[in-house]
Design a protein around this motif. Structure first.
Motif, PDB file in Angstrom:
ATOM      1  N   ASP A 231       0.844  -1.212   0.000  1.00  0.00           N
ATOM      2  CA  ASP A 231       0.000   0.000   0.000  1.00  0.00           C
ATOM      3  C   ASP A 231       0.871   1.251   0.000  1.00  0.00           C
ATOM      4  OD1 ASP A 231      -2.386  -1.325  -0.060  1.00  0.00           O
ATOM      5  OD2 ASP A 231      -2.650  -1.351   2.123  1.00  0.00           O
ATOM      6  N   ILE A 232       0.364   2.316  -0.629  1.00  0.00           N
ATOM      7  CA  ILE A 232       1.179   3.530  -0.786  1.00  0.00           C
ATOM      8  C   ILE A 232       1.401   4.280   0.530  1.00  0.00           C
ATOM      9  CG2 ILE A 232       0.562   3.870  -3.212  1.00  0.00           C
ATOM     10  CD1 ILE A 232      -1.382   6.074  -2.235  1.00  0.00           C
ATOM     11  N   ASP A 233       0.601   3.990   1.571  1.00  0.00           N
ATOM     12  CA  ASP A 233       0.768   4.726   2.835  1.00  0.00           C
ATOM     13  C   ASP A 233       1.695   4.011   3.815  1.00  0.00           C
ATOM     14  OD1 ASP A 233      -0.921   2.629   3.288  1.00  0.00           O
ATOM     15  OD2 ASP A 233      -2.365   3.748   4.510  1.00  0.00           O
ATOM     16  N   GLU A 234       2.358   2.897   3.376  1.00  0.00           N
ATOM     17  CA  GLU A 234       3.247   2.169   4.284  1.00  0.00           C
ATOM     18  C   GLU A 234       4.674   2.698   4.182  1.00  0.00           C
ATOM     19  OE1 GLU A 234       2.800  -2.140   4.587  1.00  0.00           O
ATOM     20  OE2 GLU A 234       1.055  -2.000   3.258  1.00  0.00           O
ATOM     21  N   ARG A 235       5.362   2.746   5.326  1.00  0.00           N
ATOM     22  CA  ARG A 235       6.764   3.171   5.366  1.00  0.00           C
ATOM     23  C   ARG A 235       7.646   1.952   5.116  1.00  0.00           C
ATOM     24  NH1 ARG A 235      10.471   7.021   7.306  1.00  0.00           N
ATOM     25  NH2 ARG A 235      12.093   6.261   8.721  1.00  0.00           N
ATOM     26  N   VAL A 236       8.381   1.989   4.026  1.00  0.00           N
ATOM     27  CA  VAL A 236       9.197   0.849   3.608  1.00  0.00           C
ATOM     28  C   VAL A 236      10.676   1.239   3.684  1.00  0.00           C
ATOM     29  CG1 VAL A 236       9.650  -0.815   1.760  1.00  0.00           C
ATOM     30  CG2 VAL A 236       7.368   0.196   1.994  1.00  0.00           C
ATOM     31  N   ILE A 237      11.499   0.368   4.289  1.00  0.00           N
ATOM     32  CA  ILE A 237      12.939   0.611   4.360  1.00  0.00           C
ATOM     33  C   ILE A 237      13.661  -0.535   3.646  1.00  0.00           C
ATOM     34  CG2 ILE A 237      14.937   0.912   5.866  1.00  0.00           C
ATOM     35  CD1 ILE A 237      13.106   2.200   7.894  1.00  0.00           C
ATOM     36  N   THR A 238      14.513  -0.189   2.671  1.00  0.00           N
ATOM     37  CA  THR A 238      15.252  -1.208   1.926  1.00  0.00           C
ATOM     38  C   THR A 238      16.717  -1.198   2.359  1.00  0.00           C
ATOM     39  OG1 THR A 238      15.892   0.207   0.054  1.00  0.00           O
ATOM     40  CG2 THR A 238      13.727  -0.827  -0.056  1.00  0.00           C
ATOM     41  N   CYS A 239      17.300  -2.381   2.447  1.00  0.00           N
ATOM     42  CA  CYS A 239      18.721  -2.547   2.792  1.00  0.00           C
ATOM     43  C   CYS A 239      19.378  -3.364   1.681  1.00  0.00           C
ATOM     44  CB  CYS A 239      18.874  -3.298   4.121  1.00  0.00           C
ATOM     45  SG  CYS A 239      18.003  -2.545   5.515  1.00  0.00           S
ATOM     46  N   GLU A 240      20.421  -2.790   1.062  1.00  0.00           N
ATOM     47  CA  GLU A 240      21.060  -3.470  -0.074  1.00  0.00           C
ATOM     48  C   GLU A 240      22.564  -3.227  -0.067  1.00  0.00           C
ATOM     49  OE1 GLU A 240      18.655  -3.020  -3.904  1.00  0.00           O
ATOM     50  OE2 GLU A 240      18.019  -1.289  -2.726  1.00  0.00           O
ATOM     51  N   ASP A 241      23.297  -4.115  -0.745  1.00  0.00           N
ATOM     52  CA  ASP A 241      24.738  -3.914  -0.945  1.00  0.00           C
ATOM     53  C   ASP A 241      24.980  -2.827  -1.981  1.00  0.00           C
ATOM     54  OD1 ASP A 241      26.041  -5.624   0.873  1.00  0.00           O
ATOM     55  OD2 ASP A 241      25.467  -7.349  -0.329  1.00  0.00           O
ATOM     56  N   ALA A 242      24.241  -2.874  -3.082  1.00  0.00           N
ATOM     57  CA  ALA A 242      24.277  -1.802  -4.093  1.00  0.00           C
ATOM     58  C   ALA A 242      22.822  -1.514  -4.435  1.00  0.00           C
ATOM     59  CB  ALA A 242      25.049  -2.234  -5.325  1.00  0.00           C
ATOM     60  N   ALA A 243      22.352  -0.327  -4.083  1.00  0.00           N
ATOM     61  CA  ALA A 243      20.919  -0.020  -4.187  1.00  0.00           C
ATOM     62  C   ALA A 243      20.431  -0.156  -5.621  1.00  0.00           C
ATOM     63  CB  ALA A 243      20.661   1.398  -3.671  1.00  0.00           C
ATOM     64  N   GLU A 244      19.530  -1.121  -5.841  1.00  0.00           N
ATOM     65  CA  GLU A 244      19.010  -1.333  -7.196  1.00  0.00           C
ATOM     66  C   GLU A 244      17.497  -1.503  -7.219  1.00  0.00           C
ATOM     67  OE1 GLU A 244      20.148  -5.103  -8.926  1.00  0.00           O
ATOM     68  OE2 GLU A 244      20.757  -5.847  -6.969  1.00  0.00           O
TER      69      GLU A 244
END
Length: 435
Positions: A231-244
């Protein structure tokens, strides 16, 4: 060795002329001043000087060759040199540079040799350094391995001499400009329409998902596509080695690991990122690839209210994916009994989606598998969809079908009902079972 794909059919003489003019340009032009200009003005400046050099040296070239030369030299000075025409093509999935003389590409799942080449290994190394320096990283003899990304999100790996014996090795996993949607995967035959609807429900009703697959099986593409159901109102945090990852939601925080500096300090690992993002009030945590002790922190997060979290890992079956998670936690130095780790896994992971690259180069979702519970020391799983290979056609293309296992009430049924998606889930499973 297969015949090269003719992408660059220029002669030895062309390359000699280009080297001469390029060296004269570098001696003439003020690179510091050029760096202050915008791209179009810089190209015009280079064109003027190159035309002047061609005139002075009395080089005989056709107008088409002259235009090609100008384009190549502009790419060398301002862009990624011989890679530019390959990066511009949207049908190429991977670019693999094995030293200055050999460049391979992957198109439609098949690897092909091209005629693209670099002036020498020094030019290739300069382009590698240009790519990695854009995100504050470096590659040289003291730091010969580097992961980076291009501005469009394409993933880059560089391994330099002395580790790479025949010259710098550059691998680019390209990102398509047009992001794939579930409808595209259905059209390609990667998943059936009913399986696609089930994945939609799984993503939307906040199941914790692990996407498993081998190299080049489409894990990151599938993860990107699954995030479209958030859903568009959710706070999402991504963790990556190289942001893709390319999430479309407005409330996304992207975190990226950092290698150590020259003194060996300042490293930020995936584990550091996952632990820190728990303090950032995430509603969902997306880990680009789980490959080490951060598996423990991700399971902890999934177990403590961050429903709908997702990650990918390398494994060939859902069962192997569960074993790999357990191995990562054990190798991370956690002195926990196997049963305790398995209880954590069962409590954290709801669904494993298995991706595979078949022998003809096509990509398929081969399993949608639920993690049900623990019987004794054994994790119990339940397949909802399986891909069955039935043979191959006269062109060598694998034929098969996505089959439902006949389960109409999966373990996440109550979760689907909470999000008012149970009717869609039931209809999709019944339609698949009826085929």
């Amino acid at each position: 060795m297969p015949a090269p794909v003719v992408i660059d059919s220029r002669s030895e003489q062309y390359y000699e002329v280009k080297t001469t003019i390029f060296n004269a340009l570098i001696d003439t032009i003020d690179l510091a001043q050029l760096a202050q200009l915008d791209a179009e003005s810089a190209r015009e400046e280079i064109r003027e000087i190159v035309n002047e050099i061609i005139s002075i040296k009395a080089v005989v070239m056709s107008i088409a060759e002259q235009e090609q030369l100008l384009s190549d030299i502009c790419n060398d000075v301002l862009g990624y040199g011989p890679l530019e025409p390959l990066l511009a093509r949207d049908d190429i999935a991977d670019i693999m540079v094995n030293g200055a003389e050999r460049v391979f590409i992957e198109v439609s799942g098949k690897v092909q040799l091209t005629n693209i080449r670099f002036r020498d290994n020094a030019q290739l190394m300069n382009i590698c350094q240009r790519i990695v320096s854009q995100i504050g990283r470096r590659v040289d003899e003291s730091s010969p391995i580097c992961d980076a990304r291009l501005p469009d999100g394409s993933r880059v790996n560089v391994i330099a001499p002395p580790l790479a014996i025949d010259g710098p090795t550059l691998t680019i996993r390209k990102f398509k400009k047009d992001k794939l949607k579930m409808a595209d995967l259905i059209r390609f035959g990667s998943i059936s329409p009913e399986g696609g609807k089930v994945l939609d429900v799984i993503g939307n009703c906040r199941c914790n998902v692990l996407i498993s697959g081998g190299t080049g099986s489409g894990k990151t593409t599938l993860l990107n596509m699954m995030t479209a159901f958030i859903d568009i109102d959710e706070r999402v945090i991504t963790c990556e080695d190289a942001a893709e990852l390319q999430l479309q939601q407005p409330h996304v925080v992207r975190l990226e690991t950092r290698p150590p500096n020259l003194e060996g300090s300042g490293e930020i690992t995936m584990r550091d990122l996952v632990k820190n993002c728990l303090r950032m009030r995430p509603e969902r945590i997306i880990v680009g690839e789980v490959r080490g002790p951060e598996a423990f922190d991700l399971l902890q997060a999934m177990n403590t209210g961050h429903d709908g979290s997702m990650g990918t890992l390398h494994a060939n079956t859902p069962r192997e994916a569960l074993q790999r998670i357990e191995s990562m936690i054990t190798m991370g130095g956690y002195n926990l009994p196997s049963k305790t780790i398995r209880e954590m896994v069962v409590g954290a992971i709801d669904v494993i989606v298995q991706a595979a690259r078949l022998r003809d180069g096509s990509r398929r979702i081969t399993h949608i598998t639920e993690v049900i519970g623990l019987e004794g020391d054994v994790i119990i799983t339940q397949d909802l969809f399986l891909y069955e290979i039935t043979g191959e056609d006269e062109h060598g293309k694998v034929k098969g079908r996505h089959a439902s296992t006949g389960i109409s009430r999966p373990a996440f049924w109550e979760r689907a009902r909470y999000f008012n998606r149970e009717q869609e889930l039931l209809e999709a499973l019944e339609a698949a079972a009826a085929k």
